[in-house]
Write a protein that holds these residues in place. Structure first.
Motif, PDB file in Angstrom:
ATOM      1  N   PRO A  64       0.797  -1.233   0.000  1.00  0.00           N
ATOM      2  CA  PRO A  64       0.000   0.000   0.000  1.00  0.00           C
ATOM      3  C   PRO A  64       0.829   1.283   0.000  1.00  0.00           C
ATOM      4  O   PRO A  64       0.372   2.318  -0.493  1.00  0.00           O
ATOM      5  CB  PRO A  64      -0.824  -0.105   1.294  1.00  0.00           C
ATOM      6  CG  PRO A  64      -0.854  -1.555   1.623  1.00  0.00           C
ATOM      7  CD  PRO A  64       0.423  -2.146   1.088  1.00  0.00           C
ATOM      8  N   ASP A  65       2.048   1.232   0.531  1.00  0.00           N
ATOM      9  CA  ASP A  65       2.905   2.423   0.565  1.00  0.00           C
ATOM     10  C   ASP A  65       3.805   2.560  -0.665  1.00  0.00           C
ATOM     11  O   ASP A  65       4.601   3.495  -0.742  1.00  0.00           O
ATOM     12  CB  ASP A  65       3.790   2.398   1.818  1.00  0.00           C
ATOM     13  CG  ASP A  65       2.976   2.450   3.093  1.00  0.00           C
ATOM     14  OD1 ASP A  65       1.863   3.020   3.069  1.00  0.00           O
ATOM     15  OD2 ASP A  65       3.445   1.907   4.118  1.00  0.00           O
ATOM     16  N   ALA A  66       3.707   1.642  -1.599  1.00  0.00           N
ATOM     17  CA  ALA A  66       4.615   1.647  -2.755  1.00  0.00           C
ATOM     18  C   ALA A  66       4.201   2.687  -3.789  1.00  0.00           C
ATOM     19  O   ALA A  66       3.021   3.011  -3.941  1.00  0.00           O
ATOM     20  CB  ALA A  66       4.657   0.261  -3.383  1.00  0.00           C
ATOM     21  N   LYS A  67       5.206   3.185  -4.514  1.00  0.00           N
ATOM     22  CA  LYS A  67       4.986   4.040  -5.681  1.00  0.00           C
ATOM     23  C   LYS A  67       5.267   3.182  -6.913  1.00  0.00           C
ATOM     24  O   LYS A  67       6.206   2.383  -6.924  1.00  0.00           O
ATOM     25  CB  LYS A  67       5.950   5.234  -5.684  1.00  0.00           C
ATOM     26  CG  LYS A  67       5.679   6.254  -4.618  1.00  0.00           C
ATOM     27  CD  LYS A  67       6.663   7.404  -4.760  1.00  0.00           C
ATOM     28  CE  LYS A  67       6.446   8.435  -3.674  1.00  0.00           C
ATOM     29  NZ  LYS A  67       7.426   9.523  -3.767  1.00  0.00           N
ATOM     30  N   PHE A  68       4.468   3.386  -7.952  1.00  0.00           N
ATOM     31  CA  PHE A  68       4.627   2.594  -9.172  1.00  0.00           C
ATOM     32  C   PHE A  68       4.204   3.398 -10.391  1.00  0.00           C
ATOM     33  O   PHE A  68       3.223   4.138 -10.352  1.00  0.00           O
ATOM     34  CB  PHE A  68       3.775   1.319  -9.096  1.00  0.00           C
ATOM     35  CG  PHE A  68       3.652   0.605 -10.412  1.00  0.00           C
ATOM     36  CD1 PHE A  68       4.724  -0.089 -10.949  1.00  0.00           C
ATOM     37  CD2 PHE A  68       2.466   0.650 -11.137  1.00  0.00           C
ATOM     38  CE1 PHE A  68       4.622  -0.736 -12.168  1.00  0.00           C
ATOM     39  CE2 PHE A  68       2.344   0.001 -12.364  1.00  0.00           C
ATOM     40  CZ  PHE A  68       3.434  -0.696 -12.876  1.00  0.00           C
ATOM     41  N   PHE A  69       4.970   3.229 -11.460  1.00  0.00           N
ATOM     42  CA  PHE A  69       4.524   3.693 -12.771  1.00  0.00           C
ATOM     43  C   PHE A  69       5.121   2.792 -13.846  1.00  0.00           C
ATOM     44  O   PHE A  69       6.117   2.106 -13.615  1.00  0.00           O
ATOM     45  CB  PHE A  69       4.880   5.171 -13.036  1.00  0.00           C
ATOM     46  CG  PHE A  69       6.342   5.487 -13.040  1.00  0.00           C
ATOM     47  CD1 PHE A  69       7.125   5.279 -14.169  1.00  0.00           C
ATOM     48  CD2 PHE A  69       6.942   6.026 -11.908  1.00  0.00           C
ATOM     49  CE1 PHE A  69       8.479   5.588 -14.165  1.00  0.00           C
ATOM     50  CE2 PHE A  69       8.296   6.341 -11.897  1.00  0.00           C
ATOM     51  CZ  PHE A  69       9.066   6.118 -13.037  1.00  0.00           C
ATOM     52  N   ALA A 100      14.434  11.632 -15.526  1.00  0.00           N
ATOM     53  CA  ALA A 100      13.510  12.776 -15.542  1.00  0.00           C
ATOM     54  C   ALA A 100      12.105  12.353 -15.125  1.00  0.00           C
ATOM     55  O   ALA A 100      11.407  13.086 -14.416  1.00  0.00           O
ATOM     56  CB  ALA A 100      13.485  13.411 -16.934  1.00  0.00           C
ATOM     57  N   ILE A 101      11.681  11.151 -15.545  1.00  0.00           N
ATOM     58  CA  ILE A 101      10.350  10.664 -15.180  1.00  0.00           C
ATOM     59  C   ILE A 101      10.286  10.417 -13.668  1.00  0.00           C
ATOM     60  O   ILE A 101       9.318  10.799 -13.006  1.00  0.00           O
ATOM     61  CB  ILE A 101       9.983   9.393 -15.976  1.00  0.00           C
ATOM     62  CG1 ILE A 101       9.906   9.707 -17.478  1.00  0.00           C
ATOM     63  CG2 ILE A 101       8.667   8.804 -15.483  1.00  0.00           C
ATOM     64  CD1 ILE A 101       9.855   8.476 -18.375  1.00  0.00           C
ATOM     65  N   CYS A 102      11.322   9.790 -13.120  1.00  0.00           N
ATOM     66  CA  CYS A 102      11.359   9.567 -11.663  1.00  0.00           C
ATOM     67  C   CYS A 102      11.300  10.886 -10.908  1.00  0.00           C
ATOM     68  O   CYS A 102      10.574  11.002  -9.918  1.00  0.00           O
ATOM     69  CB  CYS A 102      12.621   8.789 -11.270  1.00  0.00           C
ATOM     70  SG  CYS A 102      12.575   7.039 -11.644  1.00  0.00           S
ATOM     71  N   ASP A 103      12.061  11.875 -11.362  1.00  0.00           N
ATOM     72  CA  ASP A 103      12.043  13.190 -10.718  1.00  0.00           C
ATOM     73  C   ASP A 103      10.631  13.786 -10.751  1.00  0.00           C
ATOM     74  O   ASP A 103      10.138  14.292  -9.743  1.00  0.00           O
ATOM     75  CB  ASP A 103      13.030  14.139 -11.392  1.00  0.00           C
ATOM     76  CG  ASP A 103      14.482  13.781 -11.117  1.00  0.00           C
ATOM     77  OD1 ASP A 103      14.741  12.992 -10.184  1.00  0.00           O
ATOM     78  OD2 ASP A 103      15.360  14.263 -11.865  1.00  0.00           O
ATOM     79  N   ALA A 104       9.978  13.700 -11.918  1.00  0.00           N
ATOM     80  CA  ALA A 104       8.632  14.256 -12.064  1.00  0.00           C
ATOM     81  C   ALA A 104       7.616  13.519 -11.183  1.00  0.00           C
ATOM     82  O   ALA A 104       6.654  14.118 -10.707  1.00  0.00           O
ATOM     83  CB  ALA A 104       8.199  14.190 -13.529  1.00  0.00           C
ATOM     84  N   GLU A 105       7.850  12.229 -10.948  1.00  0.00           N
ATOM     85  CA  GLU A 105       6.934  11.414 -10.150  1.00  0.00           C
ATOM     86  C   GLU A 105       7.296  11.403  -8.662  1.00  0.00           C
ATOM     87  O   GLU A 105       6.628  10.752  -7.864  1.00  0.00           O
ATOM     88  CB  GLU A 105       6.901   9.978 -10.679  1.00  0.00           C
ATOM     89  CG  GLU A 105       6.308   9.849 -12.068  1.00  0.00           C
ATOM     90  CD  GLU A 105       4.873  10.344 -12.133  1.00  0.00           C
ATOM     91  OE1 GLU A 105       4.070   9.978 -11.248  1.00  0.00           O
ATOM     92  OE2 GLU A 105       4.551  11.117 -13.055  1.00  0.00           O
ATOM     93  N   GLY A 106       8.363  12.093  -8.279  1.00  0.00           N
ATOM     94  CA  GLY A 106       8.780  12.122  -6.883  1.00  0.00           C
ATOM     95  C   GLY A 106       9.318  10.789  -6.401  1.00  0.00           C
ATOM     96  O   GLY A 106       9.206  10.458  -5.218  1.00  0.00           O
ATOM     97  N   MET A 107       9.929  10.033  -7.298  1.00  0.00           N
ATOM     98  CA  MET A 107      10.487   8.739  -6.948  1.00  0.00           C
ATOM     99  C   MET A 107      11.998   8.854  -6.868  1.00  0.00           C
ATOM    100  O   MET A 107      12.645   9.273  -7.820  1.00  0.00           O
ATOM    101  CB  MET A 107      10.098   7.665  -7.977  1.00  0.00           C
ATOM    102  CG  MET A 107      10.533   6.260  -7.582  1.00  0.00           C
ATOM    103  SD  MET A 107      10.090   4.986  -8.809  1.00  0.00           S
ATOM    104  CE  MET A 107       8.329   4.833  -8.533  1.00  0.00           C
TER     105      MET A 107
END
Length: 192
Positions: A64-69, A100-107
């Motif tokens: 539940p606490d994971a980030k994913f894209f 850049a995608i990770c930065d934009a997603e806060g990962m």
């Protein structure tokens, strides 16, 4: 059936971007995702979700606490993944832009990458660019899983990719062969 037709259309249009003629089988999905410790990983990325068969399995297992894209270049395949997995964030872009995608997603650093990209059909320069982008963003001990078709392993690009994995990761293993996949495949399981 619609999924298989879309997959074949995408393969016919872009054989070097869609490396398969059919979606991955349930056996290959299990071989890809069951290797990860879903209770401990928090930052998860998928490269090349295609029709979303791996994405669906990932979303079911995420903490539940994971980030994913997921990152998908084909707009048609991205739409299919979104329809199959409405809870998943699917970004239409290239895996070469991972930082850049990770930065934009806060990962921050990535714990796990599940990959459906057709590595054996990529030129060496693209293999290197994607691998470097991923390694730069992956934490020490991070895990990477990608599958390969047995016939692709003998091709020069397939052999080159296998060598690249061995040079990039501390551990490189292989799963059992999934014979009930079209074509038969195995999973590279790598640890940074």
């Amino acid at each position: 059936m619609r999924e298989s037709i879309t997959f074949l259309k995408e393969f016919a249009k872009h054989p070097t971007k869609v490396g398969a003629i059919a979606p991955s089988s349930p056996g290959l999905v299990s071989a890809m995702v069951d290797w990860f410790d879903w209770n401990s990983i928090r930052n998860v990325v998928e490269f090349g979700p295609g029709t979303g068969v791996f994405t669906e399995a990932i979303v079911e297992r995420l903490h539940p606490d994971a980030k994913f894209f997921a990152i998908e270049r084909s707009d048609e395949l991205a739409a299919m993944t979104r329809a199959r997995c409405p809870a998943a964030k699917v970004i239409e872009d290239s895996a070469t832009n991972l930082g850049a995608i990770c930065d934009a997603e806060g990962m921050g650093q990535i714990d796990a990458v599940i990959c459906g990209l057709p590595w054996a059909s990529f030129p060496e320069s693209l293999q290197a660019e994607i691998m470097e982008a991923m390694i730069d963003r992956m934490r020490q001990g991070g895990r990477f899983a990608t599958f390969a078709y047995w016939q692709g392993v003998v091709l020069p690009a397939g052999r080159r990719f296998s060598g690249r994995l061995k040079a990039s990761f501390a551990e490189v293993g292989r799963s059992h062969t999934v014979w009930r996949n079209l074509p038969p495949a195995f999973v590279y399981r790598c640890v940074k």
